[in-house]
Scaffold this motif. Structure first.
Motif, mmCIF file in Angstrom:
data_model
loop_
_atom_site.group_PDB
_atom_site.id
_atom_site.type_symbol
_atom_site.label_atom_id
_atom_site.label_comp_id
_atom_site.label_asym_id
_atom_site.label_seq_id
_atom_site.Cartn_x
_atom_site.Cartn_y
_atom_site.Cartn_z
ATOM 1 N N ALA A 114 0.837 -1.207 0.000
ATOM 2 C CA ALA A 114 0.000 0.000 0.000
ATOM 3 C C ALA A 114 0.869 1.253 0.000
ATOM 4 O O ALA A 114 0.567 2.230 -0.686
ATOM 5 N N SER A 115 1.962 1.208 0.743
ATOM 6 C CA SER A 115 2.882 2.341 0.781
ATOM 7 C C SER A 115 3.503 2.598 -0.588
ATOM 8 O O SER A 115 3.621 3.754 -1.017
ATOM 9 N N GLN A 116 3.880 1.540 -1.297
ATOM 10 C CA GLN A 116 4.454 1.696 -2.630
ATOM 11 C C GLN A 116 3.427 2.247 -3.616
ATOM 12 O O GLN A 116 3.755 3.081 -4.461
ATOM 13 N N VAL A 117 2.189 1.789 -3.503
ATOM 14 C CA VAL A 117 1.113 2.285 -4.370
ATOM 15 C C VAL A 117 0.902 3.775 -4.110
ATOM 16 O O VAL A 117 0.788 4.573 -5.044
ATOM 17 N N GLU A 118 0.880 4.154 -2.844
ATOM 18 C CA GLU A 118 0.681 5.561 -2.489
ATOM 19 C C GLU A 118 1.833 6.426 -2.988
ATOM 20 O O GLU A 118 1.619 7.517 -3.531
ATOM 21 N N MET A 119 3.059 5.953 -2.833
ATOM 22 C CA MET A 119 4.217 6.707 -3.326
ATOM 23 C C MET A 119 4.157 6.867 -4.842
ATOM 24 O O MET A 119 4.459 7.945 -5.368
ATOM 25 N N ALA A 120 3.761 5.823 -5.551
ATOM 26 C CA ALA A 120 3.653 5.905 -7.006
ATOM 27 C C ALA A 120 2.604 6.939 -7.411
ATOM 28 O O ALA A 120 2.791 7.694 -8.372
ATOM 29 N N HIS A 121 1.497 6.976 -6.673
ATOM 30 C CA HIS A 121 0.456 7.966 -6.973
ATOM 31 C C HIS A 121 0.985 9.383 -6.767
ATOM 32 O O HIS A 121 0.786 10.263 -7.617
#
Length: 63
Positions: A21-28
């Protein structure tokens, strides 16, 4: 202006383990930053009697 990921990405973020979830948020956030940079470089201008001038936004990415 609103930047929202597509539904499948929001769903992934909601059910993913914390590290994913953290990686998804950073990508966003990176995608939003890239989009704002593109807009600043190519689309945001002000026009005055003295001519056209590029402006920089003071927008901050909020999670």
């Amino acid at each position: 202006m609103t930047f929202s990921p597509v539904k499948s990405i929001r769903a992934l973020w909601a059910v993913a383990p914390p590290h994913v979830a953290s990686q998804v948020e950073m990508a966003h956030h990176e995608a939003v930053r890239d989009a704002l940079t593109f807009l600043e470089d190519h689309a945001l201008y002000t026009v005055r009697a003295s001519g056209r001038r590029r402006i920089r936004s003071s927008l901050r990415c909020r999670g």
